[in-house]
Design an enzyme around this catalytic site. Structure first.
Site, PDB file in Angstrom:
ATOM      1  N   CYS A   1       0.755  -1.325   0.007  1.00  0.00           N
ATOM      2  CA  CYS A   1       0.147  -0.131  -0.096  1.00  0.00           C
ATOM      3  C   CYS A   1       0.614   1.304  -0.097  1.00  0.00           C
ATOM      4  O   CYS A   1       2.133   1.275   0.423  1.00  0.00           O
ATOM      5  CB  CYS A   1      -0.901   0.072   1.415  1.00  0.00           C
ATOM      6  SG  CYS A   1      -2.070  -1.300   1.464  1.00  0.00           S
TER       7      CYS A   1
ATOM      8  N   ARG B   1       5.926  -0.749  -4.285  1.00  0.00           N
ATOM      9  CA  ARG B   1       5.490  -1.258  -3.008  1.00  0.00           C
ATOM     10  C   ARG B   1       4.395  -2.492  -3.346  1.00  0.00           C
ATOM     11  O   ARG B   1       4.302  -3.447  -2.279  1.00  0.00           O
ATOM     12  CB  ARG B   1       4.915  -0.242  -2.126  1.00  0.00           C
ATOM     13  CG  ARG B   1       5.696   0.555  -1.593  1.00  0.00           C
ATOM     14  CD  ARG B   1       5.294   1.615  -1.000  1.00  0.00           C
ATOM     15  NE  ARG B   1       4.627   1.447   0.378  1.00  0.00           N
ATOM     16  CZ  ARG B   1       5.377   1.400   1.694  1.00  0.00           C
ATOM     17  NH1 ARG B   1       6.366   1.869   1.499  1.00  0.00           N
ATOM     18  NH2 ARG B   1       4.739   1.094   2.553  1.00  0.00           N
TER      19      ARG B   1
ATOM     20  N   TRP C   1      -3.039  -2.600  -1.364  1.00  0.00           N
ATOM     21  CA  TRP C   1      -2.822  -3.922  -1.618  1.00  0.00           C
ATOM     22  C   TRP C   1      -3.989  -4.709  -0.749  1.00  0.00           C
ATOM     23  O   TRP C   1      -3.953  -4.786   0.537  1.00  0.00           O
ATOM     24  CB  TRP C   1      -1.659  -4.251  -1.164  1.00  0.00           C
ATOM     25  CG  TRP C   1      -1.102  -5.684  -1.435  1.00  0.00           C
ATOM     26  CD1 TRP C   1      -0.522  -6.041  -2.311  1.00  0.00           C
ATOM     27  CD2 TRP C   1      -0.988  -6.762  -0.289  1.00  0.00           C
ATOM     28  NE1 TRP C   1      -0.038  -7.578  -2.119  1.00  0.00           N
ATOM     29  CE2 TRP C   1      -0.359  -7.823  -1.036  1.00  0.00           C
ATOM     30  CE3 TRP C   1      -1.416  -6.843   1.018  1.00  0.00           C
ATOM     31  CZ2 TRP C   1      -0.193  -9.254  -0.246  1.00  0.00           C
ATOM     32  CZ3 TRP C   1      -1.266  -8.129   1.561  1.00  0.00           C
ATOM     33  CH2 TRP C   1      -0.919  -9.446   0.873  1.00  0.00           C
TER      34      TRP C   1
ATOM     35  N   ASN D   1      -3.133   2.507   5.313  1.00  0.00           N
ATOM     36  CA  ASN D   1      -2.126   1.431   5.108  1.00  0.00           C
ATOM     37  C   ASN D   1      -2.335   0.578   6.632  1.00  0.00           C
ATOM     38  O   ASN D   1      -2.471   1.088   7.385  1.00  0.00           O
ATOM     39  CB  ASN D   1      -0.689   1.834   5.085  1.00  0.00           C
ATOM     40  CG  ASN D   1      -0.650   2.272   3.539  1.00  0.00           C
ATOM     41  OD1 ASN D   1      -1.398   2.473   2.963  1.00  0.00           O
ATOM     42  ND2 ASN D   1       0.774   2.588   3.422  1.00  0.00           N
ATOM     43  N   GLY D   2      -2.456  -0.781   6.797  1.00  0.00           N
ATOM     44  CA  GLY D   2      -2.493  -1.641   7.882  1.00  0.00           C
ATOM     45  C   GLY D   2      -3.779  -2.472   7.784  1.00  0.00           C
ATOM     46  O   GLY D   2      -4.380  -2.529   6.764  1.00  0.00           O
TER      47      GLY D   2
ATOM     48  N   GLU E   1      17.502 -18.607  -2.028  1.00  0.00           N
ATOM     49  CA  GLU E   1      17.150 -17.333  -2.447  1.00  0.00           C
ATOM     50  C   GLU E   1      16.965 -17.433  -4.006  1.00  0.00           C
ATOM     51  O   GLU E   1      16.179 -16.694  -4.529  1.00  0.00           O
ATOM     52  CB  GLU E   1      18.257 -16.412  -2.128  1.00  0.00           C
ATOM     53  CG  GLU E   1      18.263 -15.198  -2.740  1.00  0.00           C
ATOM     54  CD  GLU E   1      17.070 -14.494  -2.377  1.00  0.00           C
ATOM     55  OE1 GLU E   1      16.910 -13.084  -2.891  1.00  0.00           O
ATOM     56  OE2 GLU E   1      16.214 -14.638  -1.204  1.00  0.00           O
TER      57      GLU E   1
ATOM     58  N   LYS F   1      13.819 -16.020  -6.019  1.00  0.00           N
ATOM     59  CA  LYS F   1      13.695 -15.166  -6.982  1.00  0.00           C
ATOM     60  C   LYS F   1      12.687 -15.733  -8.113  1.00  0.00           C
ATOM     61  O   LYS F   1      11.862 -14.700  -8.621  1.00  0.00           O
ATOM     62  CB  LYS F   1      15.283 -14.612  -7.633  1.00  0.00           C
ATOM     63  CG  LYS F   1      15.778 -13.816  -6.494  1.00  0.00           C
ATOM     64  CD  LYS F   1      15.392 -12.240  -6.336  1.00  0.00           C
ATOM     65  CE  LYS F   1      14.796 -11.728  -5.044  1.00  0.00           C
ATOM     66  NZ  LYS F   1      14.756 -12.382  -3.954  1.00  0.00           N
TER      67      LYS F   1
ATOM     68  N   GLU G   1       9.142 -15.384  -7.433  1.00  0.00           N
ATOM     69  CA  GLU G   1       8.569 -14.284  -7.038  1.00  0.00           C
ATOM     70  C   GLU G   1       8.375 -13.589  -8.427  1.00  0.00           C
ATOM     71  O   GLU G   1       7.197 -12.916  -8.589  1.00  0.00           O
ATOM     72  CB  GLU G   1       9.531 -13.318  -6.549  1.00  0.00           C
ATOM     73  CG  GLU G   1       9.641 -13.685  -4.859  1.00  0.00           C
ATOM     74  CD  GLU G   1      10.555 -12.736  -4.157  1.00  0.00           C
ATOM     75  OE1 GLU G   1      10.269 -12.231  -2.985  1.00  0.00           O
ATOM     76  OE2 GLU G   1      11.779 -12.421  -4.782  1.00  0.00           O
TER      77      GLU G   1
ATOM     78  N   HIS H   1      15.759 -37.512   0.169  1.00  0.00           N
ATOM     79  CA  HIS H   1      14.943 -37.525   1.018  1.00  0.00           C
ATOM     80  C   HIS H   1      13.286 -37.062   0.607  1.00  0.00           C
ATOM     81  O   HIS H   1      12.961 -36.334   1.349  1.00  0.00           O
ATOM     82  CB  HIS H   1      15.216 -37.026   2.380  1.00  0.00           C
ATOM     83  CG  HIS H   1      16.295 -37.852   2.829  1.00  0.00           C
ATOM     84  ND1 HIS H   1      16.585 -39.073   3.520  1.00  0.00           N
ATOM     85  CD2 HIS H   1      17.782 -37.447   2.759  1.00  0.00           C
ATOM     86  CE1 HIS H   1      17.611 -39.338   3.938  1.00  0.00           C
ATOM     87  NE2 HIS H   1      18.377 -38.371   3.389  1.00  0.00           N
TER      88      HIS H   1
ATOM     89  N   LYS I   1       6.629  -4.652  -1.732  1.00  0.00           N
ATOM     90  CA  LYS I   1       7.959  -4.484  -1.185  1.00  0.00           C
ATOM     91  C   LYS I   1       8.314  -4.284   0.307  1.00  0.00           C
ATOM     92  O   LYS I   1       8.998  -5.160   0.925  1.00  0.00           O
ATOM     93  CB  LYS I   1       8.329  -3.101  -1.747  1.00  0.00           C
ATOM     94  CG  LYS I   1      10.125  -2.856  -1.487  1.00  0.00           C
ATOM     95  CD  LYS I   1      10.727  -3.924  -2.435  1.00  0.00           C
ATOM     96  CE  LYS I   1      12.308  -3.654  -2.278  1.00  0.00           C
ATOM     97  NZ  LYS I   1      13.075  -4.749  -2.812  1.00  0.00           N
TER      98      LYS I   1
END
Length: 608
Positions: free
Chosen positions: A2, A27, A74, A100-101, A481, A485, A488, A504, A603
């Site tokens: 947001c 964001r 968002w 926001n929140g 990581e 990426k 995402e 396994h 973000k």
């Protein structure tokens, strides 16, 4: 997650607000809206979708207003629709709120307001705020906001305007970042300084449960209990050039290519080559306290959690101090054992991550030392910790973190050396590591010069829908990581595993349709990783390897190989992650994905 922008001054508000929203698109959001105070009263426009759609809706409306607020949402409560987009209005359409929140007790507040005759038009928790403020409004907007917020449970960063006060924005925060920007006969409100940096670099970061009354001539900050606060003006050192693309097609690619410089920035002035140690003055700890640390907890979320895992390897290997890595979202809800000798490091790019901030507060509640590793100067984690280290990566606009990740690793390496030298690591060993560390930026630059080969590899695999990423030792977190990426930004399913764990479970998935990306460097487990590669190849899967320059054994065993320069084993993640970032980027481009604003992601995650 947001975005908020507010302007009050002498210029037309709409162009400034739209520009601010565009700077906040990184964001993550799914709808956008604006409210301005005009001669006709409160004028509102909002829509699901991108800021460009909102801008087009406003194109033929010549709003003269010099006061307004704008928002990118968002979705949390209610789908991303026109009605659920912010701003939200009260029953009389006099008061507009952006938020926001999350308001945790919005259901009970909504029921109370419905019984009092209020009418709701959206599915959001935010609309409750507009009606709650209306309930207490008696010509004093700031007072009404304070009283309303005293009944709210949850997190908020809000901006409020009212048609009765055409030169006033009331802003408040609790758990969601908000800044007030100071200009010349104009002032600003924003959730992120990038939204207003074109107009001012003088800002005040609001603290939790602070309320700001902002006019064109001044701003006044009080607590929610109406105790006046003396604002602390901070000067932002970032430049506008740093938040522009600079000729790159995407912010993510720009930030990948900035890593040679950002790594230098993370280390600048912090390496004492002569004594084989490092300087971390921001830790604010006495020598004796540092010397008697017997346990370190690293807590973080997402990419920062992967950096923390690398930090665990480094600190335990070099300093011989036990380290635990905790998801901040789990740390805050259990009862962690924190002894006198425990120090907690909270790692966050934004310094506003809700779960990581909560972990800091839990640490301090238990009486332990909480330190921060973050990027944003003046952020909440930077202010609330007992000390810490800035990574100096500069503004990171791409939602998928790249340069912040490597800068976090660099700072954790400096920390590990610092603690190790304090605990008896020899000067010679310290010199060896610091010398190799200083070579990393130029080695990163050499890797980036070969990015076209990564693009060629991506062209052969971008249609695949599943990937396995494998690494061992300190490069296992790098594999995690790399997989993150890819997930995402390309929306390809990818999983990272320790290479030895492949047998396994994950081996059941391996076939000709599931390529594997393997970090196979010349280290103490190299032969073991070669065996893992043979097991993959036996099941007809393609293998892309990240290997060490000069390795003559690897090429015949894999389908593609990308070589990185040789360095100390402890520093290899700083190099091995670069081609993985590039691979994810080029795959996403070839799949036509939105690189800098991947779907459903934000973000700065400022809600649970």
């Amino acid at each position: 997650m947001c975005g908020i922008v507010g302007y009050v001054g002498k210029r037309k508000a709409v162009p400034i607000l739209i520009e601010g929203l565009k700077r906040l698109e990184y964001r993550g959001y799914d709808s956008a809206g604006i409210a301005v105070l005009d001669k006709e009263g409160l004028l509102l426009e909002k829509t699901a979708g991108k800021v460009a759609i909102l801008e087009n809706l406003l194109k033929n409306k010549n709003f003269e207003s010099t006061t307004g607020i704008a928002h990118t949402r968002w979705a949390t409560h209610g789908e991303p629709t026109d009605l659920n987009a912010h701003p939200h209005l009260d029953c009389k359409s006099k008061i507009a709120v952006i938020h926001n929140g999350i308001i945790e007790n919005y259901r009970s507040l909504r029921e109370l307001l419905l019984r009092k005759g209020h009418h709701f038009t959206s599915d959001t928790d935010t609309e409750v705020l507009a009606h709650l403020i209306e309930e207490y409004y008696k010509d004093d907007l700031t007072k009404a906001v304070r009283v309303a917020l005293s009944q709210v449970e949850g997190t908020y960063g809000i901006a409020v305007v009212c048609s009765d006060h055409p030169d006033l924005i009331v802003a408040a925060r609790h758990g969601s970042s908000l800044v007030v920007g100071r200009g010349d006969k104009e002032n600003f409100v924003a959730s992120d300084v990038s939204a207003i940096l074109r107009h001012t670099n003088q800002v005040v970061y609001l603290e939790d449960k602070e309320v700001a009354s902002v006019t064109s001539k001044k701003f006044c900050i009080t607590t929610i209990d109406n105790v006046e606060v003396t604002p602390q003006i901070q000067e932002i050192s970032w430049t506008l050039d740093q938040i522009e693309k600079g000729g790159f097609p995407h912010f993510m690619l720009k930030e990948i290519f900035e890593q040679s410089s950002t790594l230098q920035n993370a280390m600048r002035g912090r390496i004492n080559q002569e004594e084989g140690t490092t300087r971390l003055n921001g830790l604010n700890l006495l020598y004796e306290e540092l010397h008697h640390i017997d346990r370190v907890i690293l807590t973080a979320c997402g990419t920062s959690w992967h950096a923390a895992m690398i930090g665990e390897y480094l600190i335990e290997d070099l300093a011989q101090v036990p380290v635990e890595v905790e998801y901040a979202s789990e740390f805050r809800y259990r009862s962690p054992i924190i002894n006198d000798g425990t120090v907690v490091f909270a790692i966050s790019q934004s310094g506003e991550t809700a779960d990581t901030l909560a972990a800091v507060r839990e640490t301090k509640r238990k009486g332990a030392t909480a330190l921060g590793i973050c990027n944003v100067v003046g952020s909440t984690i930077a202010r609330e910790t007992d000390g810490g280290v800035y990574i100096h990566a500069g503004p990171e606009i791409g939602v998928a973190s790249t340069k912040a990740f490597t800068s976090q690793i660099a700072v954790l390496t400096l920390l590990a050396i610092f603690l190790a030298r304090m605990r008896g690591m020899s000067v010679e060993r310290g010199k060896e590591i610091t010398s190799a560390l200083k070579e990393i930026p130029s080695q990163v630059e050499n890797i980036l010069k070969k990015h076209s080969y990564i693009k060629e590899i991506a062209s052969q695999y971008y249609k695949k829908n599943n990937f396995l990423y494998l690494g061992r030792g300190i490069n296992f977190p790098a594999a995690l990581e790399g997989a993150l990426k890819l997930k995402e930004i390309s929306y390809i399913h990818a999983e990272g595993y320790p290479a030895a764990e492949m047998k396994h479970g994950p081996i059941a998935l391996i076939d000709e349709n599931m390529p594997a990306v393997v970090i196979a460097l010349k280290d103490n487990v190299y032969d073991k990783v070669l065996s893992n590669i043979e097991e993959i190849k036996a099941r007809k899967a393609k293998v892309i390897a990240i290997a060490t320059e000069g390795d003559t054994q690897i090429e015949d065993r894999v389908d593609q190989v990308f070589f990185i320069p040789k360095t100390l084993e402890q520093l290899t993640p700083l190099l091995s992650i670069i081609p993985l970032q590039l691979l994810a980027y080029h795959m996403a481009v070839l799949r036509g994905c939105d690189i800098d604003q991947p779907r459903n992601l934000a973000k700065s995650v400022t809600v649970e």
